[in-house]
Write a protein that holds these residues in place. Structure first.
Motif: not given
Length: 283
Positions: A260-273
């Motif tokens: 899925x690529x949402x969780x890659x090597x136990x890393x997640x990228x998140x943005x709040x607007x």
């Protein structure tokens, strides 16, 4: 929910106490319609040992099929603890009519308080520079409290603020300072979904009576595909409601899929607007 009605009978009585006056000042009134705020409730105020609130429908109470009018009501904030047969008399100074409040009928007011055509006509003086004030004087026997009020300031041309986090060791995450994650879910999402909330990180800066109307979007990025999952909502934040978001933001099965690529090597990228459209504060 309190049932509201519009009646024309006038009941004469004598009150031996002065009124408790409460006002709500609304700045940038037209933005209520723009942001689909159909109903606004003020903070509670006390009169005669009872807690009250003003309830406004800027474009009419749709549950009463009202349109082309502003609907305004005075309601008991909480009558659940009152015994059977209880009631209290009060006087609404704006219309010069007395109303009786009790456990069955805990709200009174005016479905057709004022036609919107009259209200928006600047020559009448109700709405000046997109700002107006509503209020009620409540006479209750032996009441001696001073007046209170609040101001709802809608923000013209509000700008959003974006924040991006690279969250490492996602599987060991407890919480972030502005975005709160429940990796194992919470409430109805426990064990099945990632739960995500936006929180007010400094609650001590939010005084009693302050309400913040915010529109926010939270995104989690597909790190290999240049796409994202997004949730968008508008909510009120208060001192007693510091977080809002999604119990079931995304399923854990989907989130943890290797491709899925949402969780890659136990890393997640998140943005709040986040964009604040209105703030209520005490007068």
């Amino acid at each position: 929910m309190a049932s509201f009605g519009d009646h024309d009978e006038i009941i004469k009585s004598v009150s031996d106490g002065p009124p408790t006056h409460y006002t709500v000042k609304i700045e940038s009134f037209s933005l209520l319609t723009k942001h689909a705020i159909e109903r606004y409730e003020t903070e509670s105020f006390e009169a005669g040992g009872y807690n009250w609130k003003l309830v406004l429908y800027p474009n009419g109470n749709k549950s009463k099929n009202m349109k082309d009018h502003v609907s305004v009501y005075l309601a008991l904030a909480d009558s659940s603890s009152l015994g059977p047969g209880w009631e209290v008399s009060l006087y609404l100074i704006l219309q010069g009519k007395e109303r009786r409040f009790h456990t069955v009928k805990s709200g009174w007011g005016f479905d057709k308080f004022i036609p919107t055509s009259t209200f928006f006509d600047a020559s009448n003086g109700y709405l000046l520079e997109d700002t107006c004030m509503f209020g009620a004087d409540v006479f209750v026997s032996k009441e001696r409290r001073s007046g209170r009020g609040e101001c709802l300031s809608m923000i013209k041309d509000a700008t959003s603020s974006k924040h991006v986090w690279k969250i490492e060791n996602f599987s060991k995450l407890d919480k972030e300072s502005v975005i709160r994650f429940y990796p194992s879910g919470t409430k109805q999402g426990t064990g099945t979904h990632l739960s995500v909330y936006l929180i007010l990180a400094d609650p001590e800066t939010v005084s009693d009576g302050t309400k913040i109307f915010a529109e926010f979007t939270i995104r989690i990025f597909y790190q290999l595909q240049g796409r994202h999952i997004a949730g968008k909502v508008t909510k009120w934040f208060t001192r007693t409601s510091l977080e809002n978001g999604w119990v079931k933001y995304v399923s854990m099965v989907y989130l943890t899929q290797p491709n899925s690529g949402l969780l890659l090597k136990d890393v997640c990228l998140v943005e709040a607007d986040v964009c604040v459209h209105g703030i209520t504060s005490a007068l």
